[in-house]
Design a protein around this motif. Structure first.
Motif, mmCIF file in Angstrom:
data_model
loop_
_atom_site.group_PDB
_atom_site.id
_atom_site.type_symbol
_atom_site.label_atom_id
_atom_site.label_comp_id
_atom_site.label_asym_id
_atom_site.label_seq_id
_atom_site.Cartn_x
_atom_site.Cartn_y
_atom_site.Cartn_z
ATOM 1 N N GLY A 186 -10.864 -2.819 7.297
ATOM 2 C CA GLY A 186 -9.661 -3.630 7.418
ATOM 3 C C GLY A 186 -9.185 -4.264 6.128
ATOM 4 O O GLY A 186 -8.200 -5.005 6.132
ATOM 5 N N THR A 187 -9.851 -3.967 5.015
ATOM 6 C CA THR A 187 -9.447 -4.523 3.729
ATOM 7 C C THR A 187 -8.327 -3.695 3.118
ATOM 8 O O THR A 187 -8.404 -2.466 3.076
ATOM 9 C CB THR A 187 -10.634 -4.557 2.750
ATOM 10 O OG1 THR A 187 -11.673 -5.359 3.304
ATOM 11 C CG2 THR A 187 -10.216 -5.133 1.400
ATOM 12 N N VAL A 188 -7.303 -4.377 2.641
ATOM 13 C CA VAL A 188 -6.206 -3.688 1.968
ATOM 14 C C VAL A 188 -6.706 -3.188 0.609
ATOM 15 O O VAL A 188 -7.201 -3.964 -0.212
ATOM 16 C CB VAL A 188 -4.994 -4.617 1.789
ATOM 17 C CG1 VAL A 188 -3.888 -3.918 0.993
ATOM 18 C CG2 VAL A 188 -4.465 -5.078 3.142
ATOM 19 N N LEU A 189 -6.588 -1.890 0.395
ATOM 20 C CA LEU A 189 -7.047 -1.266 -0.844
ATOM 21 C C LEU A 189 -5.930 -1.125 -1.860
ATOM 22 O O LEU A 189 -6.165 -1.132 -3.070
ATOM 23 C CB LEU A 189 -7.614 0.137 -0.549
ATOM 24 C CG LEU A 189 -8.652 0.245 0.568
ATOM 25 C CD1 LEU A 189 -8.909 1.711 0.898
ATOM 26 C CD2 LEU A 189 -9.945 -0.446 0.132
ATOM 27 N N TYR A 190 -4.728 -0.971 -1.358
ATOM 28 C CA TYR A 190 -3.538 -0.737 -2.195
ATOM 29 C C TYR A 190 -2.354 -1.343 -1.477
ATOM 30 O O TYR A 190 -2.228 -1.209 -0.244
ATOM 31 C CB TYR A 190 -3.341 0.767 -2.396
ATOM 32 C CG TYR A 190 -1.953 1.169 -2.848
ATOM 33 C CD1 TYR A 190 -1.640 1.307 -4.188
ATOM 34 C CD2 TYR A 190 -0.953 1.437 -1.912
ATOM 35 C CE1 TYR A 190 -0.364 1.680 -4.596
ATOM 36 C CE2 TYR A 190 0.322 1.812 -2.311
ATOM 37 C CZ TYR A 190 0.610 1.933 -3.640
ATOM 38 O OH TYR A 190 1.872 2.306 -4.037
ATOM 39 N N ALA A 191 -1.490 -2.027 -2.211
ATOM 40 C CA ALA A 191 -0.299 -2.628 -1.615
ATOM 41 C C ALA A 191 0.844 -2.546 -2.606
ATOM 42 O O ALA A 191 0.668 -2.831 -3.800
ATOM 43 C CB ALA A 191 -0.557 -4.085 -1.235
ATOM 44 N N GLU A 192 1.994 -2.143 -2.121
ATOM 45 C CA GLU A 192 3.201 -2.097 -2.936
ATOM 46 C C GLU A 192 4.376 -2.564 -2.078
ATOM 47 O O GLU A 192 4.701 -1.943 -1.062
ATOM 48 C CB GLU A 192 3.460 -0.687 -3.455
ATOM 49 C CG GLU A 192 4.681 -0.559 -4.354
ATOM 50 C CD GLU A 192 4.527 -1.307 -5.665
ATOM 51 O OE1 GLU A 192 5.538 -1.863 -6.147
ATOM 52 O OE2 GLU A 192 3.407 -1.345 -6.208
ATOM 53 N N VAL A 193 4.971 -3.670 -2.466
ATOM 54 C CA VAL A 193 6.087 -4.260 -1.731
ATOM 55 C C VAL A 193 7.213 -4.513 -2.721
ATOM 56 O O VAL A 193 6.976 -5.038 -3.815
ATOM 57 C CB VAL A 193 5.685 -5.590 -1.056
ATOM 58 C CG1 VAL A 193 6.892 -6.236 -0.377
ATOM 59 C CG2 VAL A 193 4.553 -5.363 -0.063
ATOM 60 N N ASN A 194 8.434 -4.123 -2.349
ATOM 61 C CA ASN A 194 9.558 -4.328 -3.254
ATOM 62 C C ASN A 194 10.754 -4.877 -2.486
ATOM 63 O O ASN A 194 11.202 -4.245 -1.522
ATOM 64 C CB ASN A 194 9.947 -3.028 -3.952
ATOM 65 C CG ASN A 194 10.732 -3.272 -5.231
ATOM 66 O OD1 ASN A 194 11.601 -4.138 -5.279
ATOM 67 N ND2 ASN A 194 10.426 -2.510 -6.278
ATOM 68 N N PRO A 195 11.269 -6.040 -2.865
ATOM 69 C CA PRO A 195 12.437 -6.587 -2.192
ATOM 70 C C PRO A 195 13.715 -5.806 -2.465
ATOM 71 O O PRO A 195 14.730 -6.020 -1.790
ATOM 72 C CB PRO A 195 12.522 -8.017 -2.734
ATOM 73 C CG PRO A 195 11.841 -7.954 -4.052
ATOM 74 C CD PRO A 195 10.761 -6.941 -3.920
ATOM 75 N N ASP A 196 13.678 -4.912 -3.450
ATOM 76 C CA ASP A 196 14.804 -4.015 -3.720
ATOM 77 C C ASP A 196 14.589 -2.738 -2.927
ATOM 78 O O ASP A 196 13.744 -1.909 -3.263
ATOM 79 C CB ASP A 196 14.886 -3.719 -5.218
ATOM 80 C CG ASP A 196 16.057 -2.809 -5.579
ATOM 81 O OD1 ASP A 196 16.711 -2.257 -4.661
ATOM 82 O OD2 ASP A 196 16.310 -2.641 -6.784
ATOM 83 N N TYR A 197 15.362 -2.565 -1.845
ATOM 84 C CA TYR A 197 15.133 -1.443 -0.936
ATOM 85 C C TYR A 197 15.429 -0.082 -1.572
ATOM 86 O O TYR A 197 15.096 0.951 -0.995
ATOM 87 C CB TYR A 197 15.976 -1.610 0.328
ATOM 88 C CG TYR A 197 17.470 -1.623 0.084
ATOM 89 C CD1 TYR A 197 18.207 -0.441 0.078
ATOM 90 C CD2 TYR A 197 18.143 -2.817 -0.148
ATOM 91 C CE1 TYR A 197 19.574 -0.449 -0.161
ATOM 92 C CE2 TYR A 197 19.503 -2.844 -0.383
ATOM 93 C CZ TYR A 197 20.214 -1.659 -0.390
ATOM 94 O OH TYR A 197 21.565 -1.673 -0.628
ATOM 95 N N THR A 198 16.037 -0.061 -2.767
ATOM 96 C CA THR A 198 16.300 1.215 -3.437
ATOM 97 C C THR A 198 15.121 1.658 -4.293
ATOM 98 O O THR A 198 15.181 2.723 -4.922
ATOM 99 C CB THR A 198 17.567 1.125 -4.316
ATOM 100 O OG1 THR A 198 17.317 0.283 -5.453
ATOM 101 C CG2 THR A 198 18.740 0.575 -3.520
ATOM 102 N N ARG A 199 14.065 0.858 -4.316
ATOM 103 C CA ARG A 199 12.868 1.178 -5.099
ATOM 104 C C ARG A 199 11.692 1.417 -4.153
ATOM 105 O O ARG A 199 11.374 0.552 -3.335
ATOM 106 C CB ARG A 199 12.520 0.034 -6.060
ATOM 107 C CG ARG A 199 13.651 -0.444 -6.942
ATOM 108 C CD ARG A 199 14.031 0.563 -7.996
ATOM 109 N NE ARG A 199 12.901 0.935 -8.840
ATOM 110 C CZ ARG A 199 12.972 1.877 -9.798
ATOM 111 N NH1 ARG A 199 14.099 2.521 -10.007
ATOM 112 N NH2 ARG A 199 11.915 2.160 -10.524
#
Length: 224
Positions: free
Chosen positions: A192-205
């Motif tokens: 259950g541990t997050v290994l990789y995370a990528e979040v972008n508030p710019d929906y075009t990225r």
């Protein structure tokens, strides 16, 4: 061509008003304003990061069948991708890129699910139009997205714009809240541990699907 290159090419055509697009400059300016406001809010910094624990969830897939994160993790690592909906061309290109990468995820023992707030009928449309072989899950009210730190409410001026463009989010989502998830991609280990995370508030990225592979390989090699 990379996923981001495809997104950039679409964005250039769309914002330049090239056929078949004919979008007034005022619409583009409003979209840019909303994106800049979301970036400035710092919302992305509050989303789940590598090392955090993923909240468990059970959501219906596009056929209405319940899908449990705990059951998926019992089989191996899990890839979770949040997207806005079938109405978003950037999201559809991302789903197609994830489909192309699916064999690489599966070779490492990982399952893949995509989550949006849209209704099951619209999820079925996502699956059909993008020729997907992985589940699309419906997150009513963006409740699971909120647990991941991704949910945000559209500002009033963007709601007015979407309404004028007949982009009926309440209709797409079966929910009157006018909320969306920031696009987010997470690789999660079996504990259950997050290994990789990528979040972008710019929906075009959007990140390339392959960017999660090193994290999956690390846990795959430990399990071997």
């Amino acid at each position: 061509m990379t996923l981001q290159n495809k997104l950039d090419a679409f964005k250039a055509d769309f914002e330049a008003g090239r056929p078949p697009y004919n979008v007034p400059a005022s619409v583009i300016e409003t979209m840019h304003r909303a994106t800049a406001q979301l970036i400035a809010s710092g919302a992305a910094s509050r989303a789940l990061k590598a090392g955090d624990r993923m909240p468990s969830f059970t959501l219906p897939d596009h056929e209405g069948r319940p899908v449990s994160s705990s059951e998926l993790l019992a089989r191996g690592p899990l890839m979770v991708s949040f997207y806005r909906g079938v109405w978003c061309p950037y999201c559809n290109m991302e789903l197609q890129a994830l489909q192309a990468a699916l064999p690489e995820f599966e070779a490492l023992g990982a399952s893949l699910v995509a989550i949006s707030p849209q209704t099951a009928a619209n999820s079925r449309k996502s699956v059909r139009e993008n020729k997907l072989d992985f589940p699309i899950l419906s997150d009513a009210g963006n409740e699971v997205a909120a647990a991941f730190g991704l949910r945000f409410a559209l500002p009033d001026y963007l709601v007015e714009l979407y309404t004028s463009l007949k982009n009926d989010l309440p209709g797409f989502n079966g929910d009157p809240s006018w909320t969306l998830p920031m696009p987010g991609r997470f690789a999660v280990g079996q504990d259950g541990t997050v290994l990789y995370a990528e979040v972008n508030p710019d929906y075009t990225r959007r990140p390339e699907p392959e960017e999660a592979l090193p994290a999956l390989r690390r846990v795959s090699s430990r399990a071997a």
